[in-house]
Design an enzyme around this catalytic site. Structure first.
Site, mmCIF file in Angstrom:
data_model
loop_
_atom_site.group_PDB
_atom_site.id
_atom_site.type_symbol
_atom_site.label_atom_id
_atom_site.label_comp_id
_atom_site.label_asym_id
_atom_site.label_seq_id
_atom_site.Cartn_x
_atom_site.Cartn_y
_atom_site.Cartn_z
ATOM 1 N N LYS A 1 0.821 -1.222 0.000
ATOM 2 C CA LYS A 1 0.000 0.000 0.000
ATOM 3 C C LYS A 1 0.854 1.271 0.000
ATOM 4 C CE LYS A 1 -2.312 -0.864 3.817
ATOM 5 N NZ LYS A 1 -1.737 -2.159 4.215
ATOM 6 N N ARG B 1 -9.411 0.922 8.863
ATOM 7 C CA ARG B 1 -8.945 -0.415 9.224
ATOM 8 C C ARG B 1 -10.086 -1.277 9.784
ATOM 9 N NH1 ARG B 1 -3.374 0.109 8.448
ATOM 10 N NH2 ARG B 1 -2.185 -1.401 9.610
ATOM 11 N N ARG C 1 11.668 -6.889 5.549
ATOM 12 C CA ARG C 1 11.527 -5.453 5.305
ATOM 13 C C ARG C 1 12.405 -4.643 6.253
ATOM 14 N NH1 ARG C 1 5.596 -2.823 4.838
ATOM 15 N NH2 ARG C 1 5.560 -2.799 7.108
ATOM 16 N N ARG D 1 11.230 -2.686 11.827
ATOM 17 C CA ARG D 1 10.152 -2.230 12.704
ATOM 18 C C ARG D 1 9.806 -3.332 13.699
ATOM 19 N NH1 ARG D 1 5.605 -0.124 8.583
ATOM 20 N NH2 ARG D 1 4.333 -1.228 10.091
ATOM 21 N N ARG E 1 -0.766 -9.369 13.122
ATOM 22 C CA ARG E 1 -1.295 -8.301 12.256
ATOM 23 C C ARG E 1 -2.157 -8.889 11.137
ATOM 24 N NH1 ARG E 1 3.949 -5.395 10.454
ATOM 25 N NH2 ARG E 1 2.603 -3.916 9.381
HETATM 26 P P1 AMP Z 1 0.861 0.221 8.887
HETATM 27 O O1 AMP Z 1 2.100 1.030 8.757
HETATM 28 O O2 AMP Z 1 -0.304 0.752 8.088
HETATM 29 O O3 AMP Z 1 1.085 -1.255 8.663
HETATM 30 O O4 AMP Z 1 0.385 0.359 10.421
HETATM 31 C C1 AMP Z 1 1.208 -0.084 11.479
HETATM 32 C C2 AMP Z 1 0.370 -0.207 12.749
HETATM 33 O O5 AMP Z 1 -0.197 1.076 13.076
HETATM 34 C C3 AMP Z 1 -0.834 -1.144 12.665
HETATM 35 O O6 AMP Z 1 -0.472 -2.495 12.897
HETATM 36 C C4 AMP Z 1 -1.726 -0.582 13.759
HETATM 37 O O7 AMP Z 1 -1.257 -0.961 15.047
HETATM 38 C C5 AMP Z 1 -1.498 0.918 13.630
HETATM 39 N N1 AMP Z 1 -2.468 1.532 12.703
HETATM 40 C C6 AMP Z 1 -2.222 2.084 11.481
HETATM 41 N N2 AMP Z 1 -3.347 2.547 10.926
HETATM 42 C C7 AMP Z 1 -4.349 2.292 11.805
HETATM 43 C C8 AMP Z 1 -5.750 2.517 11.812
HETATM 44 N N3 AMP Z 1 -6.377 3.085 10.773
HETATM 45 N N4 AMP Z 1 -6.459 2.120 12.894
HETATM 46 C C9 AMP Z 1 -5.858 1.541 13.955
HETATM 47 N N5 AMP Z 1 -4.542 1.281 14.019
HETATM 48 C C10 AMP Z 1 -3.787 1.647 12.948
#
Ligand code: AMP
Length: 212
Positions: A13, A84, A123, A156, A167
């Site tokens: 994404k 989400r 990653r 990360r 996740r």
């Molecule tokens: P990402 O970088 O999009 O994979 O997000 C990393 C982490 O941030 C996720 O595993 C969630 O813990 C948190 N996160 C990101 N976006 C959201 C969202 N829209 N709602 C809740 N938690 C989020």
């Protein structure tokens, strides 16, 4: 143009959102990036979010919804990592409707689970600019350093094996139903997320142009 990019963690994404940002001149709004910036800045919001993120869980809706409210602007945006869950999807719809805007496209990047685990496990992310690499598929020119800015690369906390599985489970449980939310509204476009970055982007362009 307002676009939502759906897809499990590791589906690409962030990479595609950057290309969409350039192609359509819209802002790239990534809730994951905003939360990681809040953690880096040690804000209250960041400290709360970190506990959830390290476990691979979703950060509370109120916090995330508040965070994006000011960022969904008049010139359009591509949302990466939001919504989400169905509650966030409802909140976004309310926010856009209140301003007489509407969502134009919802693109879902589909990638098999085993491929996601492979991608996320290797990653590496730049601490300074957020650029992403892969130890096997896209290594940096100098090990451990960002090609773009020379910043240090790190893994990360949530890109470790057990958190990755958590996740993916959260995605199935919470985020997959968002597909139905958009499907009944006739907005959902499924894209095969396996292949080279440019190939996948071309699929998005074809879908989005075809829908206009
Ligand atoms: P990402 O970088 O999009 O994979 O997000 C990393 C982490 O941030 C996720 O595993 C969630 O813990 C948190 N996160 C990101 N976006 C959201 C969202 N829209 N709602 C809740 N938690 C989020």
């Amino acid at each position: 143009m307002f676009m939502v990019l759906l897809g499990p963690p590791g589906s690409g994404k962030g990479t595609q959102a950057k290309l969409i940002e350039k192609q359509w001149h819209v802002a790239h709004v990534s809730t994951g990036d905003l939360l990681r910036a809040a953690i880096r800045d040690q804000t209250d919001c960041g400290m709360t979010a970190k506990q959830f993120m390290d476990r691979g869980e979703l950060v509370p809706d109120e916090l995330v919804i508040k965070m994006i409210e000011g960022r969904v602007g008049g010139d359009g945006c591509v949302l990466d990592g939001f919504p989400r869950n169905v509650r966030q999807a409802g909140a976004l719809e309310g926010l856009l409707t209140a301003r007489s805007w509407r969502l134009d496209h919802v693109v879902s990047l589909n990638v098999p689970n085993e491929e996601l685990v492979r991608r996320l496990g290797g990653r590496r992310t730049c601490r300074e600019c957020g650029a992403m690499y892969h130890v096997e598929f896209e290594p940096p020119r100098t090990e451990g350093a960002c090609d773009e800015c020379g910043g240090r690369l790190y893994q990360r906390d949530d890109d470790r094996e057990t958190t990755i599985r958590a996740r993916l489970e959260v995605y199935e449980r919470e985020t997959a139903p968002v597909r139905d939310f958009y499907s009944v509204r006739g907005l959902l476009r499924d894209i095969d997320g396996v292949g080279r970055t440019e190939e996948i982007f071309a699929r998005i362009v074809a879908q989005v142009s075809g829908a206009q």
